[in-house]
Design a protein around this motif. Structure first.
Motif, mmCIF file in Angstrom:
data_model
loop_
_atom_site.group_PDB
_atom_site.id
_atom_site.type_symbol
_atom_site.label_atom_id
_atom_site.label_comp_id
_atom_site.label_asym_id
_atom_site.label_seq_id
_atom_site.Cartn_x
_atom_site.Cartn_y
_atom_site.Cartn_z
ATOM 1 N N ASP A 76 0.727 -1.642 -0.002
ATOM 2 C CA ASP A 76 -0.260 0.192 -0.290
ATOM 3 C C ASP A 76 0.462 1.688 0.243
ATOM 4 O OD1 ASP A 76 -2.497 -1.020 -0.268
ATOM 5 O OD2 ASP A 76 -2.313 -1.844 1.593
ATOM 6 N N GLU A 79 0.752 1.569 -3.707
ATOM 7 C CA GLU A 79 -0.149 1.874 -4.092
ATOM 8 C C GLU A 79 0.464 0.734 -5.437
ATOM 9 O OE1 GLU A 79 -2.187 4.816 -5.147
ATOM 10 O OE2 GLU A 79 -1.264 6.063 -3.412
ATOM 11 N N GLY A 385 -2.892 -3.759 -3.220
ATOM 12 C CA GLY A 385 -2.793 -4.118 -1.825
ATOM 13 C C GLY A 385 -2.332 -5.419 -0.913
ATOM 14 N N SER A 395 -4.399 -9.951 -1.050
ATOM 15 C CA SER A 395 -4.678 -9.117 -1.516
ATOM 16 C C SER A 395 -6.088 -9.014 -1.867
ATOM 17 C CB SER A 395 -4.077 -8.381 -2.885
ATOM 18 O OG SER A 395 -4.310 -9.548 -3.349
#
Length: 418
Positions: A76, A79, A385, A395
């Protein structure tokens, strides 16, 4: 003395800056070419470069496993997103890994390079910080106990995604990674991102260990004390060469790499050292990318080998690219053929594309090529993520067959000729 240390650091920065330019000179290219005319056994017994810290004891204990140099970061933070497209109607795939560099990035140096300042405005000060953490292998700062994984500047920050078993069965690829290197490495001493696509999982790559002295690169083949270390093949022995290559006719024609690619084995005079990295493999490069005048703002495309087998693709991207500082924000390279390509490597990419989106500020890296298995339905998988080693579980994964039709492929499209 503090002033003496500061002067030494700046002197060494100037020396490495000069060496980095020398390595792309015609002399270096000529030396690299000559080295690869020599038989493998001759190259293998050349004296090690003085860049190697050869006085370290040979150990194979847990303190010297070569993997401690890697630092994991939450996906994260950058990103990071991964999209895998499997189109069985065309028997082609594409894998896109993308990221957005934060404007307030807490990893140092990555935000500093610009179109006008390739290294960044604080380059001398930054280089001094890199040298203070062992960037110069001659200073003896690094060791198995004091390794780069503990550093802030001369370090490698890693993001990772595992492809699903379904995708791997079609593509051959098992994982994709991004890493950020504030200092770069000795051959590319500038802030950079590195993108990898592997035929191995992260757990499998953890077995790719070597004696490295706490540095990014394995020491010479003669200094390895385990099968895992020797399987990097830093001496070049046993790495497959095409049967139609005639010794003395030119550089070796290695199997399963594009024409012009060579493995960076021990003793090559162009760069002085092998470029084998724990957890990655032995690097191969396109000699033309060392040509004088080549713009380093363009990505560098490398390949990876371990235990005499191609296991990955490696792309080096100047961090300014991720800020929109590249002249066009776009770069691509095609690979229409591979030397005496074997059927088990028929999925290697035929095209690689790099682009920066000014609207989203995302950098996208896309590789595409033929599927290993063209049967069944087409599908798309998206992963965002998560920081688990098995990102396909942790994810958010989305699957779709939108706009993809499943048809059977002909034998001609199922397999590329070796």
């Amino acid at each position: 003395h503090p002033k003496k240390k500061s002067f030494s650091a700046h002197f060494q920065f100037a020396r490495y800056h000069l060496l980095s330019r020398m390595k792309t000179s015609k002399l270096a290219l000529t030396a690299f070419y000559i080295a690869h005319h020599l038989p493998v056994d001759v190259v293998a017994v050349m004296p090690n470069s003085r860049l190697r810290n050869s006085h370290s004891p040979l150990t194979c204990d847990e303190k010297e496993n070569g993997n401690e140099v890697m630092r994991k970061v939450d996906n994260d933070d950058l990103e990071v997103e991964l999209e895998t497209v499997v189109n069985t109607s065309t028997c082609q795939y594409s894998i896109e890994i993308s990221f957005r560099q934060p404007e307030d990035f807490d990893i140092p140096f990555l935000n500093e390079p610009t179109a006008e300042s390739f290294y960044g405005e604080n380059s001398p000060e930054n280089r001094a910080k890199c040298l203070s953490e062992g960037f110069d292998p001659e200073d003896g700062l690094l060791s198995a106990e004091n390794h780069t994984g503990l550093n802030t500047y001369y370090a490698d920050y890693n993001w990772y995604y595992a492809l699903s078993e379904k995708a791997t069965s079609k593509l051959g690829w098992k994982s994709a990674t991004i890493s950020a290197s504030p200092c770069g490495q000795r051959l590319q001493p500038w802030p950079q991102y590195n993108v990898h696509f592997y035929t191995k999982t992260e757990e499998e790559r953890k077995q790719l260990t070597c004696v490295s002295g706490g540095d990014f690169f394995c020491k010479a083949q003669t200094e390895q004390c385990s099968d895992a270390g020797r399987n990097f093949n830093m001496d070049g022995a046993g790495i497959p060469i095409c049967p139609d290559w005639v010794p003395g006719s030119g550089p070796p024609k290695y199997q399963n790499v594009p024409p012009g690619y060579l493995w960076t084995i021990d003793g090559n005079p162009a760069i002085g050292i092998n470029v084998a990295t724990p957890g990655m493999g032995l690097h191969g490069l396109d000699v033309s990318e060392l040509a004088p005048g080549r713009d380093s703002k363009d990505p560098y495309l490398l390949m990876l080998n371990y235990d005499k087998e191609v296991i990955g693709n490696h792309i080096i991207i100047w961090s300014g690219f991720a800020k929109g500082e590249h002249p066009t924000g776009y770069y691509e390279k095609t690979f229409p053929e591979y030397n005496c390509q074997s059927l088990d490597k028929n999925f290697l990419p035929t095209k690689q594309v790099f682009k920066y989106d000014e609207v989203t500020r995302r950098t996208r890296v896309v590789i595409s090529g033929p599927l290993q298995d063209c049967s069944g339905e087409s599908f798309i998988e998206k992963q965002t993520g998560g920081n688990d080693t098995n990102a396909s579980k942790s994810s958010k994964t989305h699957k779709s067959t939108k706009a993809l039709r499943s048809t059977k492929c002909t034998k001609a499209t199922k397999r590329r000729r070796s």
